[in-house]
Write a protein that holds these residues in place. Structure first.
Motif: not given
Length: 419
Positions: A233-234, A239-241, A272-273, A281-283
């Motif tokens: 789930d992280s 988060d930035e990292r 990317k957010r 959504y995060a990449l």
């Protein structure tokens, strides 16, 4: 050897979630570059290419990997005529593909001008599955014929086998479990690449944007299912990292144990957010490793030795590729590491090319037939490359010497003039 789950890298021989990994049974080469026409039979477990430098071992490994992927675009511009037999668990596939003759016959589609389509390849496949019976498909670059003569699908990236497996689900649309199995098995097949003798695969897990973790189902993730599962789930956190410890990554845990490190961790940076209808959504990309020695010293992946880099990248490669197609696997590896890599491949079909006897000495033989299918000799006859299984006489001669002597496999091969 059975197809039971192995824990060595945290993945299964089936490629995860019980999806059967493909097995290449046979490859017939009617025309391909300067290769003499031949028909090769492959073993369920070990397949070792023997031969001097320049006899086409790497070319054959590339052809094997492309055949399993069904990716003939890998040989664009090459004149070829190939036939193959594969299996995906209970599903058997036979296909043939060759360069197509340009068509001068205009093709007419309602409401559109007539066009002349010059196909690059012609494709024919026969498929058998227990729930479906036999199916036959024909096609070309545009796609493969589906139900009632319709053009069902255009092969992604020219991958004809991928299209056939998806069509398996298409024809069994009323049986959802077949569609899911077909799509996942075909996707697994598409991951099969040649693990080369240098550090190409290490670059795939070095800090760059090629390997990504994405929460967007439309995004292309080059990370293995094992990696996605470990982060869990992280990857939704944006988060930035994000990080994961080696204890939660079987391939990294095995690497830490073999190299004698105290611990290690893998990190991804947010690339990317985006927000859509209140969902984030995060990449993530630019993977990086941090290793800690038992004395407390820290080092990054670029500080590893050549052998350590190859070991790390091969253990990660195993989380993606099934079967295993590896060129000079033993380069830079300690004998114990070679043994660990072979153990980690257990339960999978393996294709190896190696000039080093340390690899073949891990092989074992129960029958004369297994000798014949497990070795492929590569040689030159003038400008022609010759690829062939052992003859019955050679296989029998080797097997007798192997069973009656107390010699390593490599010694028997050299004494019998087979290597």
């Amino acid at each position: 050897m059975s197809d039971e789950t192995t824990e060595t890298t945290g993945s299964t021989p089936e490629g995860g979630n019980g999806i059967p990994g493909p097995r290449l049974r046979r490859l017939k080469i009617n025309k391909f570059r300067n290769v003499r026409p031949t028909e090769l039979v492959f073993d369920e477990e070990w397949n070792v290419l023997l031969g001097k430098n320049g006899t086409g071992k790497t070319t054959l490994l590339e052809l094997i990997a492309a055949t399993i992927r069904g990716d003939l675009e890998a040989f664009e511009g090459v004149d070829y005529d190939l036939e193959a037999e594969l299996s995906f668990g209970a599903v058997d596939v036979k296909w043939s593909v060759k360069n197509a003759e340009p068509s001068a016959v205009p093709e007419r589609v309602a409401g559109l001008p007539a066009i002349v389509h010059s196909a690059k390849r012609r494709f024919h496949a026969e498929l058998f599955a227990p729930d479906l019976g036999n199916r036959t498909f024909i096609g070309d670059d545009r796609g493969i014929d589906g139900l009632h003569g319709t053009r069902a699908i255009s092969p992604a990236g020219g991958s004809a086998l991928f299209a056939v497996m998806v069509l398996l689900g298409y024809h069994a649309s009323s049986k959802e479990h077949w569609f899911r199995k077909a799509a996942r098995a075909a996707s697994r097949s598409a991951d099969v690449l040649r693990f080369d003798e240098i550090l190409t695969h290490f670059q795939r897990i070095s800090p760059n944007e090629n390997m990504t973790l994405s929460t967007d189902v439309t995004g292309r993730s080059l990370a293995s299912p094992e990696l996605v599962q470990a982060f869990g789930d992280s990857i939704w956190s944006a988060d930035e990292r994000i990080s994961v410890e080696h204890t939660n990554l079987p391939f990294l845990r095995r690497f830490v144990d073999l190299c004698g490190f105290a611990n290690a961790s893998l990190h991804f940076e947010l690339l990317k957010r985006t927000t859509f209808e209140d969902d984030i959504y995060a990449l993530y990309g630019r993977p990086s490793f941090l290793f800690r020695r038992k004395n407390g010293d820290e080092l990054r992946e670029q500080h590893l030795s050549f052998g350590q880099k190859r070991l790390l990248s091969f253990l990660y490669y195993l989380t993606l590729s099934n079967p295993v197609v590896a060129d000079e696997l033993v380069d830079g590896l300690h004998y114990d590491w070679i043994s660990a890599c072979v153990e980690a491949c257990e339960g999978r079909q393996k294709f190896f090319a190696s000039q080093n006897p340390l690899l073949v000495d891990h092989m074992g033989f129960e029958t004369r037939e297994s000798v014949k299918s497990r070795f492929i000799r590569c040689s030159l006859d003038g400008d022609e490359m010759v690829w062939e299984n052992f003859t019955d006489e050679e296989a029998d001669d080797f097997f007798v010497a192997y069973r009656t002597g107390i010699q390593a496999v490599s010694e028997v091969l050299r004494q019998k003039g087979l290597w």
